[in-house]
Structures are given as C-alpha cells and as structure tokens.
Write a protein that holds these residues in place. Structure first.
Motif, mmCIF file in Angstrom:
data_model
loop_
_atom_site.group_PDB
_atom_site.id
_atom_site.type_symbol
_atom_site.label_atom_id
_atom_site.label_comp_id
_atom_site.label_asym_id
_atom_site.label_seq_id
_atom_site.Cartn_x
_atom_site.Cartn_y
_atom_site.Cartn_z
ATOM 1 N N ALA A 4 51.584 31.493 33.547
ATOM 2 C CA ALA A 4 52.590 32.550 33.563
ATOM 3 C C ALA A 4 53.635 32.250 34.623
ATOM 4 C CB ALA A 4 51.933 33.897 33.839
ATOM 5 N N GLY A 5 53.175 31.903 35.816
ATOM 6 C CA GLY A 5 54.107 31.635 36.889
ATOM 7 C C GLY A 5 53.428 31.649 38.230
ATOM 8 N N ALA A 6 54.234 31.780 39.271
ATOM 9 C CA ALA A 6 53.694 31.732 40.623
ATOM 10 C C ALA A 6 54.637 32.431 41.576
ATOM 11 C CB ALA A 6 53.530 30.280 41.072
ATOM 12 N N VAL A 7 54.045 32.913 42.649
ATOM 13 C CA VAL A 7 54.869 33.347 43.771
ATOM 14 C C VAL A 7 54.545 32.443 44.943
ATOM 15 C CG1 VAL A 7 55.266 35.141 45.494
ATOM 16 C CG2 VAL A 7 55.126 35.748 43.073
ATOM 17 N N VAL A 8 55.569 31.786 45.456
ATOM 18 C CA VAL A 8 55.410 31.076 46.718
ATOM 19 C C VAL A 8 55.828 32.043 47.803
ATOM 20 C CG1 VAL A 8 56.205 29.152 48.132
ATOM 21 C CG2 VAL A 8 55.816 28.831 45.674
ATOM 22 N N ALA A 9 54.848 32.492 48.561
ATOM 23 C CA ALA A 9 55.122 33.463 49.617
ATOM 24 C C ALA A 9 54.998 32.729 50.939
ATOM 25 C CB ALA A 9 54.143 34.627 49.527
ATOM 26 N N TYR A 10 56.082 32.057 51.300
ATOM 27 C CA TYR A 10 56.023 31.208 52.486
ATOM 28 C C TYR A 10 56.144 32.070 53.736
ATOM 29 C CZ TYR A 10 56.140 26.417 54.193
ATOM 30 O OH TYR A 10 55.822 25.208 54.770
ATOM 31 N N ALA A 11 57.073 33.000 53.713
ATOM 32 C CA ALA A 11 57.234 33.921 54.838
ATOM 33 C C ALA A 11 56.249 35.083 54.677
ATOM 34 C CB ALA A 11 58.671 34.437 54.866
ATOM 35 N N ASN A 12 55.823 35.657 55.790
ATOM 36 C CA ASN A 12 54.881 36.782 55.722
ATOM 37 C C ASN A 12 55.475 37.989 54.989
ATOM 38 O OD1 ASN A 12 52.746 35.502 56.867
ATOM 39 N ND2 ASN A 12 53.060 36.330 58.931
ATOM 40 N N GLU A 13 56.783 38.220 55.198
ATOM 41 C CA GLU A 13 57.407 39.344 54.488
ATOM 42 C C GLU A 13 57.320 39.145 52.979
ATOM 43 O OE1 GLU A 13 60.620 37.606 56.651
ATOM 44 O OE2 GLU A 13 58.555 37.416 57.342
#
Lengths: 422, 422
Positions: A306-315
């Motif tokens: 489906a996809g992805a979230v790259v959550a590099y920053a904590n926010e």
C-alpha cells in the motif's frame, strides 16, 4: 575426467573499474551450467603484451578452453584477434565473404547517420574481417564476428558488448571445435542453502563435524556471508548425492531454525510470496524508505504494497503516524513502545493488514551508552492484533546498519507470516 | 620509471558470478590514484593450486606489488594467507598478540548470539592469527587481519568483505613495505568533472574539438555515463596543468549549464548542503522510498529531512497525501496534476518548506501507448508557492528507472534550490 576453462576479459575501461565487467560472470555461469570447471578469470587492459601473457598463463595451467571477451572493434586499441592468432601460431588472412557481410551490415547502420564517408568506415572495418587461418567464424551480431581457433587449448574469441556476446553464445557453443574442447565435461549439481541468525564461524564448526560423513570430500562447499545472511553453496557430481543429503541432515539438525531457503529462493522472493493477498505498509525511521523500496523491487509489488510513512523527525512520528508524543518522551524514539505505535499507525493510516515498523540509531551520531549506534527496534503487526517486537544491535557503519535493518525486518516478517514465533 | 601491480581476487562465489566482485575495481581505482599502473586482475576460486598459479603468474610478469582480496575467514575454504606464505617461502607462525586481539573481538561479537560455544569459535578463529614469519600485520576491521609480506613482489593480503577491505586500506598503504614497493610510482593529478543532461556523444564531440589544444595528448581522459550523469576523469602529470585548464575552458563554454561539479562533489553532497536550514519531505510512488533513502544516506540528514510518504497505491495518494481522487481519475496517477498535488500534500503533511514528488511507471507492467514504461513525473514545491514540474521518459528496466528517477529528482531539486529555472 574434467574440463577446465579460463576467461580472458580485455578492456582498459574494465580493468580500471570504470565499467563493471558483465561478461566474466555471465560466461562463468554458462560454463558452469555446461559442467565445465572454470579455473580463472583474468582481466587486462588493451595492451598486447598483457593479453598475450594471460593467454600463455591459461595455456600453461592446462585449460582446455579459453574464452576471450572484448577487443574486436575497428579502432587501434582492439587487437584481440591479432594476438590470439599470434599466440596460436597462425597467420591472419582476409576473409572476403566475411568482409562483404560486414560491409552489408555497416551500410545499413550508416544509413542512419548523414555525412559519413562510407568507404573510410569500411576500410576501418576491414580489420574485423581478418581471421586466423583455419579458424571458424561466428557470424557478427553487431559488426564484429566471433572466432574459434581449434587447438589445445581451443580459443573462443567473443565481442565485448554483453548484448552481442550473449546473442553469439549459442552458435559459439554449437561450434564443433568448442564441442570437442569440452567433450569431457562433468555434469554437476549445485545446491544453495541460506541461513539467517547464524555466525559464519558457527557453520564452520558444523562443517568440521561433517568431515566424518563418508564422501564428504567430494562435496565442493563454499560459504559466504551476504547481507547478514550465511549462504552455503555445494557443487557435487550426481554420485555424491547421498553425502550431500547427510550433510543437509546435519545442517538441519544443528541450524534448522535458521535455514530459511534450500532451493535458491531469496528472502525477498519468500516474503513476496507470503504477502500475496495481503496489504502491507511500513513505518520507517532510520531505514528511511529502504524497506519499502526493497519490497517494491519485486515486479508486481503494487498488488500488496500500500505504501509507507518515513517518519524521520519525531514530529512526523506523531503527526503522520499518530504516535503519542508522550510515548516518545517517556521511552525515546528508539524503543519497543514507539516501534509498536508506529506499526499500529501504519496499519491504520493505510488500511493495511500487515505493517512493519523500524526505528533505530544508524549513526554516526545519536548513540548513547544505553542505546549505542546500531540499536534498532522492529515491530511487525497484523490486523488480527498480533504484534511482535524485537531489538537488535547491528555492527558496522551507517549504510551497513540501514541495509542490515531491512534484512532483519524481512526475516522477522517471514517468521510472523509463517506463524513462527521468535 | 613506473610501478606495476596485480590484483588477485579469490573466492568461488566471485569466480562463479554469484557475488559481483566489488574489490577489484575499488583497489584498481586506489592504485591508479596512487600512480601505480595496474597490469592484471585475476579471479579464481578457493582452490590452493589456482591461487598459487595466479601469484606465480603475476610475479613472472614482474609486478612490484600483488594485492590479494578474500580468503581470510575462519572456514577451511579460506586459505589465502597459507598460500601466500608458501609462495613467499615463509613459514606460518601463531601470533599470540594477534590471537588475543581476535579473541577479544569475537567475545564481543558472540555476545549477540546465544548458544554458541565460544571456545569452539575461538579455536576456529585461531587460524586467522597464523601469519607468515616476518610479515607485517594490519589490524582486523572485522575479525580477519590483513598481512603484508615484503619482497619482490611485495604481497598485500586483504580481507574480502568490501567494508573491511576499504577500512583497512589506509593502514595498508601507510605500511613501510608497501611504500617501498611502490616508491617509483608516477605522481598524477586527477580531476573529475560531472555533468547532467548531456549525452556522452556530445562530450565526445567537444573532446574532438579539444584535440587542437597544445599538450592535449598528455591528458589521459576517460568519460563514463553513470547513474544518468556524465563523468569526465582526467589524469595528468603536474606539467600538463595548463592544457587541462584550457580543456576546462572549452568544456565550460560548450556545456556550462550542465556541469554541476568540478571538485569531485557528488550531487548528493551538493543537495545536502543546499538543504541545510530547510525541512524537506518527499512523496513517492514508483521510487517507493528510494529518494528519501538517498537523502538520508548522508550523516546528519535528520537536521533537514522530516520524512516521506510512499503512496504506492492510489488510495494512499488520496488518504495519506490528500490528493483529490478526481485528479487521479481525470489525469491518471502519472501526471503533472497528481505530481503537484503529491508535493503539496507532502509540504502540508510534514509542515515542510521543500517537497519533492515522484510518480511514474517503473514497469514491467502498467505502460500504455501514451505513457509507456519509463514515464515519470516530478514536482519540486517550496513553501513560498514555487512549484516546478517536469516529465521525463527514462530508458532501461524497472530497477534502472527507479534509480535514475532519484537522480533526476536530485538534479531538479538542486536547480530549484539554486534559483535556476529549467
């Protein structure tokens, strides 16, 4: 009785590493398939003395067949045929029929360019119609013909462009002189076993133990650590199948839980198969998209990714994945709690039934005593509420840690999808 | 006076093409930088007689330095040190200090695996502490030490894993015996110029024009198409600096707008510098995380990378990035409109001031006549409302298209951040 071959790869651009050699490995593969034992690949630049030295070396080593690649073009630095002729003690002679064939090819080719002096081009290419006396000619795929010079060793001269070489291969192998050179070849079997979670030295110990198996010395075993996995490749003649099966019994007894592939399948293939009919999303911090990129390397991955979230920053972990900031404050971004919340967020955000979360410290900065560089938390979560987390401490530098993390995630994912527990 | 070297790459997995050899080209590059002429690279499997034959061949060819790679592990098929010792006529001896050093490394490493018999592992690794009498030892990076055996030729024995080999290289080159072996090398300067958006044949034409520059023939120029960029590397002795500068004047005059680096900087370095103080997010479809993974290859990228959304499925484009489904219905997922909406979504979603969106058809399926495989739309959007879109049609297969897309995106990003317009 066995047949040995050598490959001579010529070309300054290949020797100096500016162009990766695709021909050596490709020809090696074909020879192995044929049951011809490959002894040496040698690479040299476009220098007559070096090419000749390599031919002499391989002949002295007693190979039955030498395959050369490259150096068949029209320019002055293309000299393979001339050197092979000298090496084989044969004169070069102009093949009129071949010259006409090349001229016809060139005429067609040149029609696409304007302002080219066709006679000048043809003169330059006459060189390509010079062949050793008594040699067989393999029809050009581009403009360069291949050449087979019978003898001991027999020399098979092939062009450098991989597309031309590969297209010429069937005719080369069908050639009588080549067939005579490899007539004594042995038919081998080759089996590949892949393991994960095992140190190479652990396998070495098992192989020492295996020395007591009758016929063990007839197995040609190579082991290799690759992308965090241990790969064991065994080549053997058909009569050694019992020894190989005993070896495998021992390997399974010692490392059964770590063996994930006995048929050559890669972890990527296995995971792709397991994901069929599912819908996966990833939530990545330190790997920053490498896992989803790896999953989508497979053609057809759009059926289940489906996809992805790259959550590099904590926010981003909080805003995009809905990870409670209080969790991050309490446990740190690299923690089981946050990995679990990231996986849950990915399930929710993409309406997925399978999610993998990765959060870790790839370095070089950011490590602490409690969580040094290389600390990575993983979580695999399924829509049925299953959630399995695991932490590892990976060796190496930033790039190694990131890449290795994707391998750990692939294996964790495989185990969960198979219903195994870690 | 010149110094010649040979490289012996060992490993059945490399000979048979199961693993692509990264060490030969890498060491070749380093030797060329040092002004050492590389004569031969030879590759053989893990067979004592073949390895020894290659060493003898290179010695007979009169090389001053032989570099071997691979075969330093703990298993029985790792035998390079033993063979080099025999070749150099030296006994093997156990180095107690080295043994302790390896044991300490192993102890730390083994702590990560459970159920491993440490003493057995250490015994297996004692082998790695056996070195030729009078050889110099290069400290292990993994568990395998390197070895330098002085002589004519001097033999430098390096481990096979590229990470270990590369980390050991500076110590290897600083070694006295190695320095003595290469003392007669020619000191070259080497300059690298990188261009984007230029066909290699365009550069070839400029180089033909450059033939009129006085001293041009003393410049050793190689050009190479790499990752969609054209790289021109020039090697020259210090007295040819004026010719090189005239060449560069001509290259700048002909291709100024396409030259993005004259000092060896990669596009990745340039973009990282330009992103300092900014906050970037990506929205990726066909590249599926490759761009954000590339941006975060750089240590310290967390200072400016917020994150990414990989919206592989169309619903993800709508649900996670807020792309209006009507846009997708009207223009297709691979369109300027959707690329712009994805970039806008990434800005919003991550509170970013810089966003890059990529949506394309990587194949093998999914192509149409109007939008064949390789069609990719890009959009770079900034918080000030700037939004620049561009479509390209990339050649090659799935992996090429995905990788090349990240390069196009990096260059587009650089130009926008520099205030250039395409």
């Amino acid at each position: 009785m066995s047949v040995r071959a050598g490959i001579v790869v010529t070309g300054t651009e290949v020797l100096t590493g500016r162009v990766a050699d695709a021909n050596g490995p490709w020809v090696a593969d074909r020879l192995l398939e044929l049951g011809v034992e490959l002894a040496h690949i040698t690479i040299c630049g476009d220098r007559a003395a070096d090419i000749e030295a390599q031919l002499r070396f391989l002949a002295a080593e007693g190979v039955d067949l030498i395959v050369t690649t490259g150096g068949l073009g029209p320019t002055a630095d293309d000299m393979t045929v001339e050197i092979v002729a000298r090496f084989c003690g044969r004169e070069l002679t102009l093949d009129i029929e071949l010259e006409a064939k090349i001229a016809a090819i060139l005429k067609k080719l040149m029609a696409r360019f304007s302002g080219v002096d066709f006679d000048a081009v043809r003169a330059a290419n006459r060189k390509q119609a010079m062949v050793p006396v008594g040699a067989d000619i393999l029809d050009p795929v581009g403009t360069a013909p291949g050449v087979v010079v019978p003898g001991a060793p027999t020399v098979l001269v092939l062009p450098g462009p991989p597309r031309e070489l590969q297209a010429m291969w069937p005719a080369a192998i069908a050639n009588d002189a080549v067939q005579r050179a490899i007539v004594g070849r042995t038919i081998y079997r080759q089996a590949t076993v892949r393991m994960f979670g095992l140190a190479e030295s652990g396998l070495a110990e098992t192989l020492r133990e295996a020395e007591s198996i009758s016929g063990f010395t007839d197995l040609e075993i190579t082991t290799c650590l690759r992308r965090g996995e241990v790969e064991m490749v065994t080549r053997y003649e058909p009569h050694s199948v019992a020894a190989y099966e005993k070896l495998m019994d021992l390997v399974r007894a010692r490392h059964g839980d770590m063996v994930f592939s006995e048929d050559g399948s890669l972890i990527d293939d296995l995971v792709a198969r397991l994901l069929s009919g599912r819908r996966i999303a990833t939530a990545e911090s330190c790997t920053a998209g490498l896992l989803v990129a790896r999953l989508t390397d497979q053609p057809g991955a759009s059926a289940y990714v489906a996809g992805a979230v790259v959550a590099y920053a904590n926010e981003a972990k909080a805003d995009v994945l809905g990870v409670d900031s209080a969790l991050i404050d309490a446990h740190g971004a690299v923690s089981q709690e946050v990995a679990e919340a990231m996986a849950a967020g990915a399930l929710r955000r993409f309406g997925a039934d399978t999610a993998v979360a990765i959060t870790g410290i790839a370095g070089p900065g950011g490590g602490t005593e409690a969580k040094p560089v290389g600390t990575v938390w993983f979580c695999v979560a399924l829509a049925d509420g299953t959630a399995v987390s695991r932490a590892v401490r990976l060796p190496g530098e930033r790039a190694d840690i990131r890449e290795r993390s994707t391998t750990v995630a692939m294996h964790l994912l495989r185990r969960i999808l198979l219903g195994l527990r870690d």
